[in-house]
Design a protein around this motif. Sequence first.
Motif, mmCIF file in Angstrom:
data_model
loop_
_atom_site.group_PDB
_atom_site.id
_atom_site.type_symbol
_atom_site.label_atom_id
_atom_site.label_comp_id
_atom_site.label_asym_id
_atom_site.label_seq_id
_atom_site.Cartn_x
_atom_site.Cartn_y
_atom_site.Cartn_z
ATOM 1 N N PRO A 24 0.821 -1.218 0.000
ATOM 2 C CA PRO A 24 0.000 0.000 0.000
ATOM 3 C C PRO A 24 0.854 1.266 0.000
ATOM 4 O O PRO A 24 1.035 1.916 1.029
ATOM 5 C CB PRO A 24 -0.805 -0.135 1.301
ATOM 6 N N ILE A 25 1.353 1.636 -1.160
ATOM 7 C CA ILE A 25 2.180 2.838 -1.261
ATOM 8 C C ILE A 25 1.298 4.069 -1.043
ATOM 9 O O ILE A 25 0.205 4.174 -1.598
ATOM 10 C CB ILE A 25 2.866 2.904 -2.633
ATOM 11 N N ALA A 26 1.766 4.995 -0.241
ATOM 12 C CA ALA A 26 0.982 6.186 0.097
ATOM 13 C C ALA A 26 0.690 7.029 -1.143
ATOM 14 O O ALA A 26 1.524 7.154 -2.042
ATOM 15 C CB ALA A 26 1.734 7.025 1.132
ATOM 16 N N ASP A 27 -0.501 7.622 -1.176
ATOM 17 C CA ASP A 27 -0.898 8.459 -2.315
ATOM 18 C C ASP A 27 0.087 9.600 -2.538
ATOM 19 O O ASP A 27 0.375 9.961 -3.680
ATOM 20 C CB ASP A 27 -2.304 9.027 -2.082
ATOM 21 N N GLU A 28 0.617 10.170 -1.440
ATOM 22 C CA GLU A 28 1.531 11.303 -1.594
ATOM 23 C C GLU A 28 2.816 10.890 -2.304
ATOM 24 O O GLU A 28 3.380 11.658 -3.102
ATOM 25 C CB GLU A 28 1.843 11.934 -0.247
ATOM 26 N N ASP A 29 3.271 9.655 -2.055
ATOM 27 C CA ASP A 29 4.473 9.169 -2.729
ATOM 28 C C ASP A 29 4.190 8.843 -4.191
ATOM 29 O O ASP A 29 5.019 9.129 -5.071
ATOM 30 C CB ASP A 29 5.029 7.942 -2.005
ATOM 31 N N LEU A 30 3.024 8.268 -4.443
ATOM 32 C CA LEU A 30 2.649 7.966 -5.828
ATOM 33 C C LEU A 30 2.473 9.254 -6.638
ATOM 34 O O LEU A 30 2.887 9.332 -7.795
ATOM 35 C CB LEU A 30 1.366 7.140 -5.857
ATOM 36 N N THR A 31 1.856 10.256 -6.018
ATOM 37 C CA THR A 31 1.657 11.535 -6.696
ATOM 38 C C THR A 31 2.997 12.209 -6.992
ATOM 39 O O THR A 31 3.220 12.753 -8.085
ATOM 40 C CB THR A 31 0.786 12.468 -5.836
ATOM 41 N N ALA A 67 7.737 4.093 -5.137
ATOM 42 C CA ALA A 67 6.666 4.667 -5.953
ATOM 43 C C ALA A 67 7.165 5.004 -7.354
ATOM 44 O O ALA A 67 6.457 4.791 -8.351
ATOM 45 C CB ALA A 67 6.113 5.918 -5.274
ATOM 46 N N LEU A 68 8.373 5.536 -7.431
ATOM 47 C CA LEU A 68 8.955 5.882 -8.727
ATOM 48 C C LEU A 68 9.115 4.630 -9.587
ATOM 49 O O LEU A 68 8.798 4.630 -10.788
ATOM 50 C CB LEU A 68 10.308 6.557 -8.509
ATOM 51 N N GLU A 69 9.585 3.552 -8.986
ATOM 52 C CA GLU A 69 9.763 2.308 -9.739
ATOM 53 C C GLU A 69 8.417 1.704 -10.124
ATOM 54 O O GLU A 69 8.310 1.052 -11.171
ATOM 55 C CB GLU A 69 10.600 1.328 -8.926
ATOM 56 N N LYS A 70 7.408 1.910 -9.328
ATOM 57 C CA LYS A 70 6.074 1.418 -9.689
ATOM 58 C C LYS A 70 5.551 2.124 -10.938
ATOM 59 O O LYS A 70 4.915 1.525 -11.799
ATOM 60 C CB LYS A 70 5.094 1.608 -8.529
ATOM 61 N N HIS A 71 5.833 3.425 -11.052
ATOM 62 C CA HIS A 71 5.390 4.194 -12.214
ATOM 63 C C HIS A 71 6.289 3.978 -13.430
ATOM 64 O O HIS A 71 5.895 4.310 -14.557
ATOM 65 C CB HIS A 71 5.361 5.685 -11.873
ATOM 66 N N ALA A 72 7.497 3.472 -13.230
ATOM 67 C CA ALA A 72 8.449 3.312 -14.327
ATOM 68 C C ALA A 72 8.011 2.219 -15.295
ATOM 69 O O ALA A 72 7.240 1.316 -14.947
ATOM 70 C CB ALA A 72 9.830 2.997 -13.771
ATOM 71 N N ALA A 98 5.862 10.675 -7.388
ATOM 72 C CA ALA A 98 6.538 9.904 -8.436
ATOM 73 C C ALA A 98 5.943 10.204 -9.802
ATOM 74 O O ALA A 98 6.673 10.359 -10.798
ATOM 75 C CB ALA A 98 6.427 8.412 -8.127
ATOM 76 N N GLU A 99 4.636 10.309 -9.860
ATOM 77 C CA GLU A 99 3.987 10.618 -11.133
ATOM 78 C C GLU A 99 4.441 11.978 -11.656
ATOM 79 O O GLU A 99 4.594 12.180 -12.868
ATOM 80 C CB GLU A 99 2.473 10.601 -10.954
ATOM 81 N N ASP A 145 12.346 8.351 -21.531
ATOM 82 C CA ASP A 145 12.875 9.272 -20.543
ATOM 83 C C ASP A 145 13.718 8.430 -19.588
ATOM 84 O O ASP A 145 13.426 7.250 -19.373
ATOM 85 C CB ASP A 145 11.715 9.942 -19.795
ATOM 86 N N VAL A 146 14.746 9.014 -18.991
ATOM 87 C CA VAL A 146 15.642 8.269 -18.104
ATOM 88 C C VAL A 146 15.796 9.028 -16.790
ATOM 89 O O VAL A 146 16.008 10.248 -16.784
ATOM 90 C CB VAL A 146 17.028 8.043 -18.740
ATOM 91 N N ILE A 147 15.692 8.295 -15.678
ATOM 92 C CA ILE A 147 15.873 8.875 -14.352
ATOM 93 C C ILE A 147 16.907 8.054 -13.600
ATOM 94 O O ILE A 147 16.799 6.815 -13.522
ATOM 95 C CB ILE A 147 14.551 8.892 -13.558
#
Length: 351
Positions: free
Chosen positions: A161-168, A251-256, A170-171, A211-213
């Motif tokens: 359960p990744i927090a919404d603030e972290d997902l936001t 969260a960043l890796e989840k969006h990647a 990362a997005e 894109d690369v991070i």
Amino acid sequence: MALFSTAPQSLCVLRLSAIGDVCNAMAAVQAIQSQWPDTKITWIAGKAEAALLTPLLPSVTVIAFDKKQGFKGMKAVWQSLKGQKFDALLHMQSAIRASLLSVGIKAKYRLGFDKVRASDLQSLFTNVKVPSPQSLHVLDGFMAFTEALGIQPQTPTWSLPIADEDLTWAEGQMNGKPTLVVAPAASKAFKNWTAEGYAGVIEHALRKGFDVILVGGPGKIEVELGQAIERQLSQPVKNLIGKTTLLQLLALEKHASLVLAPDSGPAHLANAVGTPVIGLYAHHNPARTGPYNWRHYVVSAYAEAIEAEAGKTVDEVSWRTRVKDEDAMQRITIESVIARFDEVTEKEELL
């Protein structure tokens, strides 16, 4: 024979580190929770690992052990457990520090690895030896603990359960393109690939429309490797090395779209959130420590390096044999990683 035919009241998990192993152990804990939802679980973990576990496993009591405090840190853990006796202790870390810590944990059954996987005298601190599975992988070794308890065999899964603030957050780092997250550094420098290699793959990804991070911790090794990569690029990329929390990284890796990493925590974090990973291996057998669901995408020089160093094939050496040559990762070629990148992007339809 299983220890429990019905759900026990309480279990204690002892796995202190590292981030990758803790990610794997999370799947075992969630397997227990899926079949025994009323069993109370306490997990003793290192400080950094506890900070990751606490929000991701909200129904588990997480106790942080500060190894820098030595015996004082152990006493603090024991004080936190005062008056508690568990139905079973899952001693999942074959290390003398963890075994000494286990002395102050009261439990009827004390599960540890069998003679195949135990080391550092762990067998002296346990009274139930968990049979090793046929699979070499660390996670399958952890899942064997659950089956020894009485949990029905199941495929490891993660529900985090990744927090919404972290997902936001990362997005907000993404720009609408497919994104390659590169976590170039492991905790030990000898596990790292070359700056030239990473730069070559990144240039290829940029030409392909990605894109690369860059990501990683704040340590000197991570920061300097990131800077070395940047110096060799023809155009800038986003460098977040040392600028994220572990939860933001997750969260960043989840969006990647894809993650590229050596044998390190970020590879296993990506695996836990279902993002394809290209793992780079030369020192450890990826069949044992590779990102669990993406082992087929690993680029490995392990077999070649073992044969050069020991004069034996992978099948002829111990399952935990490590390549000692500190230059072993240089056996991985830019061309082989680019070829894997193209394979993954085609199969996973990332473009």
